[in-house]
Scaffold this active site. Sequence first.
Site, PDB file in Angstrom:
ATOM      1  N   CYS A  79     138.607  56.935  74.394  1.00 11.54           N
ATOM      2  CA  CYS A  79     137.233  57.429  75.006  1.00 11.54           C
ATOM      3  C   CYS A  79     136.217  56.196  74.478  1.00 11.54           C
ATOM      4  O   CYS A  79     136.286  55.347  73.499  1.00 11.54           O
ATOM      5  CB  CYS A  79     136.839  58.626  73.990  1.00 11.54           C
ATOM      6  SG  CYS A  79     135.167  59.236  74.069  1.00 11.54           S
ATOM      7  N   CYS A 161     134.766  67.466  71.338  1.00  9.12           N
ATOM      8  CA  CYS A 161     134.222  65.957  70.581  1.00  9.12           C
ATOM      9  C   CYS A 161     133.624  66.336  69.202  1.00  9.12           C
ATOM     10  O   CYS A 161     132.883  67.145  69.095  1.00  9.12           O
ATOM     11  CB  CYS A 161     133.123  65.529  71.488  1.00  9.12           C
ATOM     12  SG  CYS A 161     132.283  64.145  70.767  1.00  9.12           S
ATOM     13  N   TYR A 313     105.183  53.179  71.624  1.00  6.95           N
ATOM     14  CA  TYR A 313     106.947  53.699  72.358  1.00  6.95           C
ATOM     15  C   TYR A 313     106.962  54.969  71.736  1.00  6.95           C
ATOM     16  O   TYR A 313     107.978  55.414  70.721  1.00  6.95           O
ATOM     17  CB  TYR A 313     108.014  52.940  71.896  1.00  6.95           C
ATOM     18  CG  TYR A 313     107.566  51.252  72.202  1.00  6.95           C
ATOM     19  CD1 TYR A 313     108.054  50.713  73.357  1.00  6.95           C
ATOM     20  CD2 TYR A 313     107.004  50.479  71.333  1.00  6.95           C
ATOM     21  CE1 TYR A 313     107.958  49.461  73.863  1.00  6.95           C
ATOM     22  CE2 TYR A 313     106.591  49.054  71.635  1.00  6.95           C
ATOM     23  CZ  TYR A 313     107.131  48.603  72.998  1.00  6.95           C
ATOM     24  OH  TYR A 313     106.922  47.478  73.203  1.00  6.95           O
ATOM     25  N   GLU A 334     103.045  55.829  75.048  1.00  5.57           N
ATOM     26  CA  GLU A 334     104.441  56.003  75.949  1.00  5.57           C
ATOM     27  C   GLU A 334     104.247  55.887  77.168  1.00  5.57           C
ATOM     28  O   GLU A 334     103.203  56.262  77.923  1.00  5.57           O
ATOM     29  CB  GLU A 334     104.785  57.191  75.315  1.00  5.57           C
ATOM     30  CG  GLU A 334     105.885  57.644  76.082  1.00  5.57           C
ATOM     31  CD  GLU A 334     107.185  57.148  76.036  1.00  5.57           C
ATOM     32  OE1 GLU A 334     107.689  56.504  74.858  1.00  5.57           O
ATOM     33  OE2 GLU A 334     108.133  57.091  77.008  1.00  5.57           O
ATOM     34  N   ASP A 390     108.567  51.641  67.867  1.00 10.16           N
ATOM     35  CA  ASP A 390     109.922  52.132  67.747  1.00 10.16           C
ATOM     36  C   ASP A 390     110.193  51.812  69.559  1.00 10.16           C
ATOM     37  O   ASP A 390     110.413  52.800  70.220  1.00 10.16           O
ATOM     38  CB  ASP A 390     109.893  53.830  67.318  1.00 10.16           C
ATOM     39  CG  ASP A 390     111.448  54.182  67.688  1.00 10.16           C
ATOM     40  OD1 ASP A 390     112.340  53.427  67.764  1.00 10.16           O
ATOM     41  OD2 ASP A 390     111.170  55.237  67.377  1.00 10.16           O
ATOM     42  N   CYS A 417     116.275  50.086  67.154  1.00  9.16           N
ATOM     43  CA  CYS A 417     117.765  50.653  67.206  1.00  9.16           C
ATOM     44  C   CYS A 417     118.599  49.333  67.782  1.00  9.16           C
ATOM     45  O   CYS A 417     119.632  49.440  68.034  1.00  9.16           O
ATOM     46  CB  CYS A 417     117.683  51.592  68.559  1.00  9.16           C
ATOM     47  SG  CYS A 417     117.083  51.002  70.101  1.00  9.16           S
TER      48      CYS A 417
HETATM   49  N1  SAH Z   1     109.345  57.021  68.776  1.00 10.52           N
HETATM   50  C1  SAH Z   1     109.968  58.073  69.625  1.00 10.52           C
HETATM   51  C2  SAH Z   1     110.769  57.406  70.878  1.00 10.52           C
HETATM   52  C3  SAH Z   1     111.348  55.877  70.621  1.00 10.52           C
HETATM   53  S1  SAH Z   1     112.618  55.558  71.912  1.00 10.52           S
HETATM   54  C4  SAH Z   1     110.878  58.934  68.761  1.00 10.52           C
HETATM   55  O1  SAH Z   1     111.294  58.654  67.580  1.00 10.52           O
HETATM   56  O2  SAH Z   1     111.143  59.922  69.358  1.00 10.52           O
HETATM   57  C5  SAH Z   1     111.527  54.412  72.679  1.00 10.52           C
HETATM   58  C6  SAH Z   1     110.609  55.134  73.551  1.00 10.52           C
HETATM   59  O3  SAH Z   1     109.798  53.895  74.369  1.00 10.52           O
HETATM   60  C7  SAH Z   1     111.107  55.833  74.913  1.00 10.52           C
HETATM   61  O4  SAH Z   1     110.411  57.139  75.039  1.00 10.52           O
HETATM   62  C8  SAH Z   1     110.632  55.023  76.367  1.00 10.52           C
HETATM   63  O5  SAH Z   1     110.312  55.862  77.345  1.00 10.52           O
HETATM   64  C9  SAH Z   1     109.529  54.207  75.833  1.00 10.52           C
HETATM   65  N2  SAH Z   1     109.086  53.073  76.503  1.00 10.52           N
HETATM   66  C10 SAH Z   1     110.062  52.127  76.921  1.00 10.52           C
HETATM   67  N3  SAH Z   1     109.188  50.922  77.392  1.00 10.52           N
HETATM   68  C11 SAH Z   1     108.003  51.287  76.919  1.00 10.52           C
HETATM   69  C12 SAH Z   1     106.878  50.395  77.140  1.00 10.52           C
HETATM   70  N4  SAH Z   1     106.728  49.186  77.408  1.00 10.52           N
HETATM   71  N5  SAH Z   1     105.756  50.978  76.836  1.00 10.52           N
HETATM   72  C13 SAH Z   1     105.519  51.939  76.052  1.00 10.52           C
HETATM   73  N6  SAH Z   1     106.605  52.860  75.744  1.00 10.52           N
HETATM   74  C14 SAH Z   1     107.841  52.564  76.373  1.00 10.52           C
END
Ligand code: SAH
Length: 463
Positions: A79, A161, A313, A334, A390, A417
């Site tokens: 998998c 799973c 983000y 976002e 983030d 991440c």
């Molecule tokens: N902080 C949130 C999501 C993090 S994931 C949580 O903890 O749930 C990263 C996020 O960044 C996603 O929602 C994605 O859509 C957004 N993203 C990606 N590129 C971006 C950019 N250039 N500017 C702003 N947001 C962005």
Amino acid sequence: MTYKKNDVLTVTIEDMGHDGEGIGKTEGYTLFVKDTVIGDVAEVKIMKAKKYYAYARLMKIIKPSPHRVEPVCPVARACGGCQLQMLDYQEQLRFKENKIRNNLQRIGGFTEIPMEPIVGMEYPFRYRNKAQFPVGTDKNGKLITGFYAGRTHQIMENRNCYLGVEENETILNLILSWMEECGVTAYEETTGKGLVRHVLIRYGFTSKEYMVCLVINGKKLPGEEKLIQKLCTVEGMTSISVSINREQTNVIMGNTIRTLWGSSYITDSIGEVQYQISPLSFYQVNPVQTKKLYDLALEYAGLTGEETVWDLYCGIGTISLFLAGKAKKVYGVEIVPDAISDAKRNASLNGIDNAEFFVGKAEEVLPKYYADYAADHPGETAHADVIVVDPPRKGCEESLLETMVQMQPDRIVYVSCDSATLARDLKILCERGYELKRVRGVDQFGMTVHVETVVLMSRADKK
Ligand code: SAH
């Protein structure tokens, strides 16, 4: 000494690469061997040889590593989902912590790393609140569902799973039996024919609510009533819908959602904050570890109630809303408009009125805010007390990091991440007056090679 394709040799695995592959050396020649772990002595066969390294295939374990365990899932090796099931969990955590440390040293150039012990999971299975199962047929035409085998689009039958909740299997059994009884076909990727493409199941760990969304290549479902009847036998069933996706694409969800029964969303909470989750909403998949991650971000942010905080983000505003109770004002940014609609709705659902959200790229919204502020307030500059970022795997644009520094936050909390792009970005922030104060891994994805990292940076001139 070099090797060639099909050579068979014995090697001791001394290290593991970022994707979980075992790494062994023989006379300075490096071998990458999938399905092996640190400490294994293995017989391997060279598949692809280069001058100084080769990719080899595991033939036989001669002496298993003391950290090797029997995978709980019978299809773990084939998998594409889990890479580390054959490694005991404590060793998985060590692997992830090392990965963060190595990237900070190698890419970030940091020598002294204020690393705190990684936050592991109490039980590293059954932690996902979301699963997407492709539906298809086997070579005899029998309906199957499961997961794609590693790097392919071939479905491996597996309804149980171990990363998902046990009820997934019951729900899949109900759906496949309904398909059989009502003559509903499975979608075929190659021809673009057939109806049911994927089954999305979401579970609210705190609310105990289930959502089922069938992704279909059409508008109508034959025997819709019967499907609803079957699914309603599952305790906690709250939302049943279809997502219409008629494109020949790898994208799973289609944008049109039709609720067949119940609510159009389920509710779940992280800490005190409630979130409404619809089939297309982004939501963290491991709510238990997410709570720990956000608690840590909150601790690192050091809020007293007086601060202006930016959450870049921000997705559906999860971190923003989590911090809002402890801050004077939170701004979220976002790129996805629907996520911002969710964020606003979630703010009012929780009675939070000190959070404001912007749609757009962080690297465009923040510089524009900074420039507009200067224009509107002659002689002043926009200031933030704390900035939380983030970003997705690719990390932050350098231009964004520049603006962040200009806003002179006392503290920057970086949730990442991907520790490689994290290290790259931290290096830039350090060159511009910030210091690395605290670093901690949080395991959100047991059995896989992925790991989240939370970092606190503070302004070097602000002691
Ligand atoms: N902080 C949130 C999501 C993090 S994931 C949580 O903890 O749930 C990263 C996020 O960044 C996603 O929602 C994605 O859509 C957004 N993203 C990606 N590129 C971006 C950019 N250039 N500017 C702003 N947001 C962005």
